[in-house]
Design an enzyme around this catalytic site. Structure first.
Site, short mmCIF file in Angstrom:
data_model
loop_
_atom_site.label_atom_id
_atom_site.label_comp_id
_atom_site.label_asym_id
_atom_site.label_seq_id
_atom_site.Cartn_x
_atom_site.Cartn_y
_atom_site.Cartn_z
N GLU A 17 1.11 -1.18 -0.14
CA GLU A 17 0.16 -0.04 -0.08
C GLU A 17 0.95 1.20 0.08
OE1 GLU A 17 -3.69 0.76 2.59
OE2 GLU A 17 -1.91 2.22 3.48
N THR A 48 -4.00 4.70 -1.47
CA THR A 48 -5.22 5.47 -0.89
C THR A 48 -5.68 6.49 -1.18
OG1 THR A 48 -3.37 6.66 0.60
CG2 THR A 48 -3.77 4.48 1.33
N HIS A 78 -8.12 2.92 -3.80
CA HIS A 78 -9.09 3.09 -2.86
C HIS A 78 -10.31 4.18 -3.36
CE1 HIS A 78 -6.23 1.63 0.79
NE2 HIS A 78 -5.84 1.05 -0.29
N ARG A 108 -16.09 2.78 3.49
CA ARG A 108 -16.68 3.79 3.89
C ARG A 108 -15.80 5.16 4.22
NH1 ARG A 108 -19.28 4.25 9.67
NH2 ARG A 108 -16.98 5.22 10.00
N GLY A 109 -14.93 5.04 4.67
CA GLY A 109 -13.95 5.99 5.14
C GLY A 109 -14.41 6.54 6.57
N ASP A 110 -13.46 7.20 7.29
CA ASP A 110 -13.67 7.55 8.68
C ASP A 110 -14.43 8.95 8.40
OD1 ASP A 110 -11.79 5.95 9.44
OD2 ASP A 110 -10.05 6.96 8.81
N ALA A 124 -19.82 0.46 3.41
CA ALA A 124 -19.19 0.09 2.26
C ALA A 124 -19.80 -0.99 1.52
CB ALA A 124 -17.55 -0.42 3.02
N GLN A 175 -7.26 -4.98 8.24
CA GLN A 175 -6.60 -3.66 9.11
C GLN A 175 -5.57 -4.53 9.68
OE1 GLN A 175 -5.76 -1.03 9.88
NE2 GLN A 175 -7.72 -0.15 10.23
N GLN A 211 4.32 6.81 15.75
CA GLN A 211 3.59 5.98 14.40
C GLN A 211 2.46 5.15 15.31
OE1 GLN A 211 5.73 3.19 12.51
NE2 GLN A 211 4.26 3.05 10.78
#
Length: 290
Positions: A17, A48, A78, A108-110, A124, A175, A211
């Site tokens: 990714e 993304t 994405h 769906r996304g945040d 989604a 995830q 991170q």
């Protein structure tokens, strides 16, 4: 080629990714990253979907197109729907099609309180169904080994995932997680529920403490004790923590491949050095399982 077809040809699939550069970064930075990632021979690269890129969301399509046409690697773009209506999604799909991108990771996304939400697509699975109805694309989806943070329990989470697959998702990417046993438990729940599509394990090599703190706050992944000890032991030694994070990710991947995982999706964080070190460590494992 459709992403799902890859899993009929080889095992395990290895994918990366990348994300579009931030506004303050020139577009050339992502192509420098792709120059190096190309040499590692990933089976596909996902890009993304982020309005924070220097070219907005169009940049996702541009980069995915370059991955295919310049680098000869299969791309997956994405696509999020939390702030988009059907007209906007249709325009995005038209743009992807015009650029030869035929694989989409439907999300769906945040939810961002600073960005107006739209409700043409509540989940989604709704976006997945919409894309499949239009035709011309292979659709992948996200899954959550520890359950989506909005799900009340793991059973509800699997039922939502089954709905997403029934809507047309042909392949799933997990995830990030740091405890393989949690992934194996999730995989068992998914298969019992009748979810038979390929499921890739999402692995993120952690190279600094900030991170991991940021990622855990976003997705809620749990941290095994040995992982916490590693972070605490090396947090003030950046080089040592980087190497320890790479080693931890390699250990996860070796175990996953030994247990017959469908694929490994490496969250590169646009860092070719880390991706290269991991690929060098698992090179023989990939050859053995082709």
């Amino acid at each position: 080629m459709q992403i799902s077809k890859l899993f009929e040809q080889k095992s395990p699939v290895l994918s990366f990714e990348v994300f579009p550069p931030k506004k303050e970064s020139p577009i050339e930075t992502i192509y420098q990253t792709l120059d190096e990632l190309h040499d590692l021979s990933p089976d596909f690269i996902s890009v993304t979907y982020s309005a924070g890129g220097s070219g907005g969301n169009h940049l996702t399509c541009d980069i995915a197109s370059a991955i295919k046409n310049k680098y000869g690697i299969l791309p997956i773009a994405h696509l999020t729907c939390v702030s988009a209506d059907k007209e906007q999604i249709s325009a995005e799909l038209d743009r992807l099609k015009e650029n030869g991108v035929e694989n989409i990771l439907a999300l769906r996304g945040d939810i961002n309180p600073n960005v107006p939400r739209k409700y043409d697509f509540a989940h989604a699975s709704d976006l997945t169904a919409f894309i499949k109805e239009r035709g011309g694309f292979s659709v992948s989806g996200a899954c959550y080994p520890e359950g989506h943070y909005e799900s009340e329990n793991l059973i509800e989470d699997i039922l939502h995932l089954k709905k997403k697959v029934d809507a047309g998702a042909e392949h799933l990417i997990s995830q990030l997680f740091f405890d393989n046993d949690l992934f194996y438990s999730f995989l068992e729940r998914a298969r019992i529920a009748g979810i038979s599509v390929p499921i890739e394990a999402g692995i993120m090599p952690v190279v600094n403490k900030k991170q991991i703190e940021r990622m855990v706050s976003l997705c809620g992944a749990s941290l095994p004790q040995k992982f916490v000890k590693m972070i605490n032991r090396y947090e003030h030694n950046p080089e040592a923590l980087r190497d320890a994070g790479i080693a931890y990710a390699v250990d996860q991947i070796v175990d996953l491949i030994a247990n017959g995982v469908d694929g490994i999706h490496l969250y590169t964080m646009n860092n070719p050095y880390i991706a290269r070190k991991i690929c060098e460590s698992i090179g023989a494992l990939r050859q053995t399982n082709v």
